[in-house]
Design an enzyme around this catalytic site. Structure first.
Site, PDB file in Angstrom:
ATOM      1  N   GLU A  86       0.845  -1.195   0.000  1.00  0.00           N
ATOM      2  CA  GLU A  86       0.000   0.000   0.000  1.00  0.00           C
ATOM      3  C   GLU A  86       0.882   1.248   0.000  1.00  0.00           C
ATOM      4  OE1 GLU A  86      -3.265  -0.158  -0.418  1.00  0.00           O
ATOM      5  OE2 GLU A  86      -3.139  -2.341  -0.373  1.00  0.00           O
ATOM      6  N   GLY A  87       0.396   2.311  -0.621  1.00  0.00           N
ATOM      7  CA  GLY A  87       1.134   3.564  -0.655  1.00  0.00           C
ATOM      8  C   GLY A  87       1.920   3.759  -1.936  1.00  0.00           C
ATOM      9  N   CYS A  88       1.886   2.777  -2.808  1.00  0.00           N
ATOM     10  CA  CYS A  88       2.590   2.889  -4.081  1.00  0.00           C
ATOM     11  C   CYS A  88       1.616   3.373  -5.155  1.00  0.00           C
ATOM     12  CB  CYS A  88       3.175   1.537  -4.501  1.00  0.00           C
ATOM     13  SG  CYS A  88       4.476   0.959  -3.417  1.00  0.00           S
ATOM     14  N   MET A  89       2.106   4.263  -6.014  1.00  0.00           N
ATOM     15  CA  MET A  89       1.301   4.773  -7.110  1.00  0.00           C
ATOM     16  C   MET A  89       0.984   3.641  -8.100  1.00  0.00           C
ATOM     17  SD  MET A  89       2.171   8.219  -9.205  1.00  0.00           S
ATOM     18  CE  MET A  89       2.964   7.634 -10.674  1.00  0.00           C
ATOM     19  N   SER A  90       1.971   2.808  -8.360  1.00  0.00           N
ATOM     20  CA  SER A  90       1.802   1.649  -9.229  1.00  0.00           C
ATOM     21  C   SER A  90       1.442   0.447  -8.365  1.00  0.00           C
ATOM     22  CB  SER A  90       3.117   1.359  -9.952  1.00  0.00           C
ATOM     23  OG  SER A  90       3.554   2.481 -10.657  1.00  0.00           O
TER      24      SER A  90
END
Length: 143
Positions: free
Chosen positions: A48-52
């Site tokens: 979680e927290g990743c753009m991709s």
């Protein structure tokens, strides 16, 4: 406290004069990663927290201290390159060394600190946090 493979990676990045060349090298590193099997792309392995989309799995080998191996993948080429950097720095290391590794120093020495968007940087640090959490948990269980 970078391992020998990470020091070599940092040296390789230093051979490039501009960010475009470093960027191309980063993408090339990502292309060399083994893909993560579909069965490992679960909600539990998603970072979680990743753009991709990023999936990260780990395996802890018992020992004193335990060794942690990581595998990861993403749907983004640049993120796959960032994963390759993280795998070089962390995978196959002892849990205590993982916890002690200063990724900020490595990040700066490679030059990524100046050239990643805030969203990519947040995703990078979300991966680092997951890696560190697994190592810290392995240390706690080993004691």
């Amino acid at each position: 406290m970078a391992n020998a493979a990470t020091e070599e990676l940092i040296e390789n990045f230093s051979l490039f004069d501009d960010w475009e060349e470093r960027y191309a090298y980063l993408i090339d590193l990502g292309r060399k990663l083994d893909p993560l099997p579909e069965e490992d792309r679960t909600p539990e392995s998603k970072v979680e927290g990743c753009m991709s989309q990023v999936w990260l799995v780990s395996a802890v080998e018992p020992g004193a201290p335990p060794v942690v191996r990581y595998r990861a993948d993403s749907d983004s080429q640049i993120v796959r390159g960032l994963i390759a950097v993280l795998m070089t720095a962390y995978s196959g290391e002892t849990a205590d060394r993982i916890v002690a590794t200063d990724i900020n120093d490595i990040f700066t020495r490679i030059g990524l600190d100046k050239h990643l968007s805030p969203n990519r940087r947040n995703g990078f640090y979300a991966m680092v946090q997951r890696i560190s959490d697994v190592a810290a948990d392995a240390l706690k269980r080993a004691s």
